[in-house]
Write a protein that holds these residues in place. Structure first.
Motif, PDB file in Angstrom:
ATOM      1  N   PRO A 105      30.791 -54.707  36.062  1.00 48.47           N
ATOM      2  CA  PRO A 105      31.894 -54.911  35.106  1.00 48.47           C
ATOM      3  C   PRO A 105      31.454 -55.586  33.813  1.00 48.47           C
ATOM      4  O   PRO A 105      32.092 -55.404  32.771  1.00 48.47           O
ATOM      5  N   PRO A 136      39.351 -50.531  28.876  1.00 45.86           N
ATOM      6  CA  PRO A 136      38.188 -50.584  29.775  1.00 45.86           C
ATOM      7  C   PRO A 136      37.819 -49.234  30.377  1.00 45.86           C
ATOM      8  O   PRO A 136      36.653 -49.010  30.714  1.00 45.86           O
ATOM      9  N   ALA A 181      34.198 -47.558  31.104  1.00 46.78           N
ATOM     10  CA  ALA A 181      33.819 -47.076  32.431  1.00 46.78           C
ATOM     11  C   ALA A 181      33.321 -45.641  32.377  1.00 46.78           C
ATOM     12  O   ALA A 181      32.362 -45.278  33.070  1.00 46.78           O
ATOM     13  N   ALA A 228      38.770 -49.344  36.813  1.00 49.12           N
ATOM     14  CA  ALA A 228      38.835 -50.060  35.531  1.00 49.12           C
ATOM     15  C   ALA A 228      40.288 -50.244  35.105  1.00 49.12           C
ATOM     16  O   ALA A 228      41.141 -49.396  35.351  1.00 49.12           O
TER      17      ALA A 228
END
Length: 454
Positions: free
Chosen positions: A45, A335, A339, A223
């Motif tokens: 992450p 996000p 990803a 995500a």
């Protein structure tokens, strides 16, 4: 400002031209630190976050340039993005040290960005120390220092070195697909297809990798849909090596920005850049980098490929680039975009990186073509590149130096730049008009940008 029906596609076109180069340094730095590759990594992450912030801060820094804040910003259509030039400095600082080492980078980026902004006060008076011999050598060294990374990625990535999977036929098939599609579009297509050749090449390699079962999409579903930037996400740690390295490279980045500003005003408006524009652009460059250090992104600089795009389209509108900046900021808040990017197999990325880093080297050689290759300049170039590249290839030669000095001395770029600047300033110019002595192979420099046989 064109109508929105035209301005929005033109703004997105600017983003597409720089998108791959903007996020690639984050993947390289995370890989060097030893985290980010593989969905099972607990640090995975963190790479997604850094990719997000590279997009977000690029958009913010571009707004600094196009809209401006007081003296900050050239108020020209300058696109900012993550700089490749700092990678040879960043990789040794984090190599194998994990996510905790990123704080060292952020401290150096913050201080280096503030130093970069200060350079705006007198950047015009410093250009005498950076003729094409020095700037061309530095850019060439940046490319040469990075080409090994491209080959390692194309073969399967650093973690795969020494395993049977490293350098496999499937790995090179994916990388080669990216290279050949990129070359085909760059040479045989026109317009946006040519401008976005690297991006489209990566998409072709990604499609092949997906068909071969080499793509893991599991992290995209996990995500978040939206996330705000997190100040000091990686923390700040200040070390001598990091601060010196980033401040030194800020010098190079500032000169690159001056060249880009001049390129935009010449290509788009047919005039020279004003001192106010150059100063404002340098302020914005440094401020954007400092913001990167606060939010967990990497150093920013103006993107030369977008300068070429303005010359090609003839649309010199800061409103258009502002739209592109807003698009980048939006991507940085999602996000899932990070990803998707992180799901690109390392071999596919390697194909694109080989092309991009090779182009950096070629750009440096192009700059060196403006050098008058007399005996003096040949000696400066020879000593600087031999020591710079040699120490990077064989860092063990300086193993007895303190760790801080070792990191800087074996970066490749810093020793080459320091040696070239020093020799260029101290060696007499009296030999400039003399015939060059014959050197190995009978090669002798005569005239600008040539090596002729005698």
């Amino acid at each position: 400002m064109p109508p929105l029906t035209k301005a929005i596609p033109l703004g997105i076109q600017h983003v597409l031209a720089m998108f791959v180069a903007n996020v690639t340094p984050a993947i390289i730095v995370c890989g060097a630190a030893g985290f980010g590759f593989g969905s099972n990594s607990p640090d995975f992450p963190q790479m997604i976050y850094m990719i997000q912030m590279c997009m977000f801060v690029a958009g913010v820094a571009t707004l600094f340039q196009t809209i401006g804040i007081g003296p900050v910003g050239a108020r020209l259509p300058i696109v900012q993005g993550t700089s490749f030039a700092f990678i040879p400095i960043m990789v040794p600082l984090v190599a194998g040290k994990g996510v905790d080492a990123i704080a060292v980078l952020m401290g150096g980026i913050l201080v280096g960005g503030l130093f970069h902004a200060v350079l705006g006060l007198f950047i015009g008076r410093l250009r005498f120390a950076l003729p094409p011999l020095v700037t061309g050598l530095v850019v060439t060294m940046i490319g040469l220092a990075l080409v090994r990374v491209g080959i390692q990625y194309a073969a399967g990535g650093v973690p795969a070195i020494g395993t049977p999977a490293y350098g496999s036929g499937i790995s090179w098939l994916m990388a080669a697909t990216v290279i050949f599609v990129t070359l085909g579009l760059k040479f045989f297509a026109r317009g946006m297809l040519s401008v976005s050749a690297v991006l489209l090449g990566l998409l072709a390699g990604y499609a092949l990798a997906f068909a071969l079962g080499q793509v893991n999409l599991g992290n995209i579903g996990r995500a978040a849909n939206f996330a705000f930037p997190n100040p000091l996400h990686f923390g700040l740690e200040f070390t001598f090596a990091s601060i010196i390295g980033f401040c030194a490279m800020a010098f190079v980045s500032a000169v690159e920005t001056v060249g880009d500003v001049s390129g935009i005003t010449k290509g788009g408006a047919g005039r020279e850049a004003t001192d106010k524009e150059i100063q404002g652009a340098t302020y914005a460059d440094g401020l954007g980098t400092a913001v990167s250090g606060l939010f967990g992104a990497l150093p920013n600089t103006s993107f030369s490929q977008n300068v070429g795009l303005i010359a090609m389209t003839g649309v010199m509108s800061r409103g258009v680039v502002t739209i592109g900046a807003i698009f980048l900021i939006a991507c940085g808040l999602l996000p899932k975009v990070g990803a998707v990017i992180s799901s690109i197999p390392i071999q596919v990325l390697g194909g694109g990186v080989i092309v991009m880093f090779g182009m950096v080297t070629a750009a440096g050689i192009s700059m060196l073509s403006d050098v008058h290759w007399n005996r003096r300049n040949m000696v400066i170039f020879a000593v600087a590149i031999s020591l710079g590249l040699g120490l990077q290839l064989e860092p063990g030669a300086l193993q007895h130096l303190p760790e801080t000095v070792l990191v800087l001395a074996t970066s490749g770029i810093l020793p080459a730049a320091v040696i070239a600047i020093f020799l260029n300033l101290v060696l007499p110019q009296t030999l400039a008009n003399e015939a060059t002595e014959e050197v190995s192979g009978g090669m002798a420099g005569k005239g600008t940008g040539s090596l002729k046989q005698e």
